[in-house]
Design a protein around this motif. Structure first.
Motif, PDB file in Angstrom:
ATOM      1  N   GLY A 116       0.817  -1.212   0.000  1.00 44.44           N
ATOM      2  CA  GLY A 116       0.000   0.000   0.000  1.00 44.44           C
ATOM      3  C   GLY A 116       0.848   1.258   0.000  1.00 44.44           C
ATOM      4  O   GLY A 116       0.533   2.236  -0.698  1.00 44.44           O
ATOM      5  N   SER A 154      -4.792   3.552  -0.500  1.00 45.27           N
ATOM      6  CA  SER A 154      -3.540   3.332   0.230  1.00 45.27           C
ATOM      7  C   SER A 154      -3.675   3.693   1.699  1.00 45.27           C
ATOM      8  O   SER A 154      -3.195   2.960   2.574  1.00 45.27           O
ATOM      9  N   SER A 342       4.944   6.600   4.718  1.00 46.69           N
ATOM     10  CA  SER A 342       5.009   5.468   3.790  1.00 46.69           C
ATOM     11  C   SER A 342       6.417   4.936   3.595  1.00 46.69           C
ATOM     12  O   SER A 342       6.602   3.947   2.877  1.00 46.69           O
TER      13      SER A 342
END
Length: 385
Positions: A116, A154, A342
């Motif tokens: 993701g 995401s 991320s």
């Protein structure tokens, strides 16, 4: 397809009015965007979008575009995050999927989380960086619908995977004798399907809309999740986003961890001083893994909170845009911090897990398959994560 009006850029070196206009325009743009506002680059038909610190005519990238020096710096930061995130997440996925001793239930969740994050870094981060380099939306109506959809998917995968990891740790520590009714692959697939479903409205309602700034009477076209027809749309959007993708999942995770903490405290008290070494090692391993998941949750909460707060602030002050430099800097930092989430998980896991750090080095350095097999045979009994 709605097309943006052509932007005639006028370069005014060092002009204070130009600086103010540029800042006001960017902040108006930010005020109509979603959290992280990946769909908010705009086109102006007034020709007043000039560089904050001034540029020369030969610095133009295109007759319609200009180079904005602070934008180059911001885009460079995005580039660093993207590169680091790609290296870290790809290596994490290789480690968890290719190393036999690392193929555990928590690591399957972590691989899904890394996937993701990769999706966000590859598709959405470059789009968000481009808004600081050019003054028009470059990705058309299709991009206007796909980019917010991918971003929200995401984000959903991240927060719901962390919730699934917390539930898995709860069952392993508090109710270890319960039989799992579904495999980890089924649970991961369910998380992705839920995230995709919740992101569908973003793709449906996001579109190119024309807005007019009240203070300069300028019009611009931007990709936004709702038209500029009142303050109710942004309030509903921001509150729904905040509750579904932040408050509710973190509340569920907090409940799980309250039970986990209570169970670990009880097991430590009930364990005799000369308890069985194997049981003590098992409890220690569970504590370490629970701590690792909690660190991931903490990183997500810290990195995403500023974006949610700023978006809520804009949504409830929609008609009065904050054009201060401090607000602009805070907005940019919040966006960068959210993207940074991320890329930090693989390195957090690297610092907290000796077994993962060892395999991480092997995968990062592209150790030969023969050497990998020999090392895997030696480390089959190593506790993962």
């Amino acid at each position: 397809m709605t097309r943006a009006p052509r932007a005639h850029v006028v370069i005014k070196t060092g002009n204070p009015t130009s600086r103010t206009t540029r800042l006001c325009s960017v902040l108006r743009l930010l005020s109509v965007s979603a959290v992280m506002s990946l769909e908010d680059t705009f086109a102006s038909d007034t020709g007043s979008l000039s560089v904050l610190n001034g540029t020369r005519p030969e610095q133009q990238l295109h007759p319609n575009f200009t180079i904005w020096i602070p934008g180059i710096v911001i885009a460079a930061v995005y580039s660093i995050i993207i590169v680091i995130g790609l290296i870290g997440n790809v290596t994490l996925m290789k480690t968890c999927l290719l190393v036999k001793s690392m193929r555990t239930v928590p690591n399957v969740f972590l691989s899904s989380l890394a996937l993701g994050d990769l999706l966000l870094l590859i598709t959405c981060a470059p789009v968000d960086a481009s808004r600081y380099l050019v003054d028009r939306w470059l990705f058309g109506r299709v991009g206007c619908k796909m980019i917010p959809f991918i971003q929200l998917t995401s984000v959903g995968v991240s927060v719901f995977t962390l919730t699934g990891l917390s539930a898995d740790r709860y069952k392993a520590i508090v109710k270890p004798l319960d039989i799992h009714r579904s495999s980890v692959c089924v649970r991961v697939t369910t998380i992705w399907l839920l995230s995709l479903t919740l992101a569908i409205p973003e793709a449906i309602f996001s579109d190119l809309h024309t807005f007019t700034t009240s203070h300069t009477n300028e019009t611009f076209v931007t990709c936004a999740p709702y038209p500029h027809k009142g303050a109710l749309h942004p309030k509903i959007h921001s509150m729904a986003f905040f509750l579904v993708f932040y408050v509710v999942p973190l509340f569920v995770i907090s409940v799980y961890y309250c039970f986990i903490a209570r169970s670990l405290v009880r097991s430590s008290v009930d364990m005799p001083a000369e308890g069985h070494p194997h049981i003590q090692k098992q409890i220690k391993s569970r504590k370490r893994l629970a701590k690792t998941v909690l660190v991931f949750v903490g990183l997500f909460a810290v990195c995403w909170l500023p974006s949610h707060v700023i978006y809520l602030y804009r949504s409830f002050h929609y008609e009065h845009v904050d054009t201060s430099l401090g607000h602009f800097i805070a907005s940019v930092c919040a966006r960068i911090l959210a993207f940074a989430n991320s890329c930090v998980n693989p390195f957090a896991l690297y610092m907290m897990s000796k077994s993962f750090s060892k395999h991480f080095h092997q995968q990062l350095c592209c150790t030969s398959p023969r050497r990998m097999r020999s090392q895997n045979s030696v480390s089959t009994n190593v506790t993962t994560v």
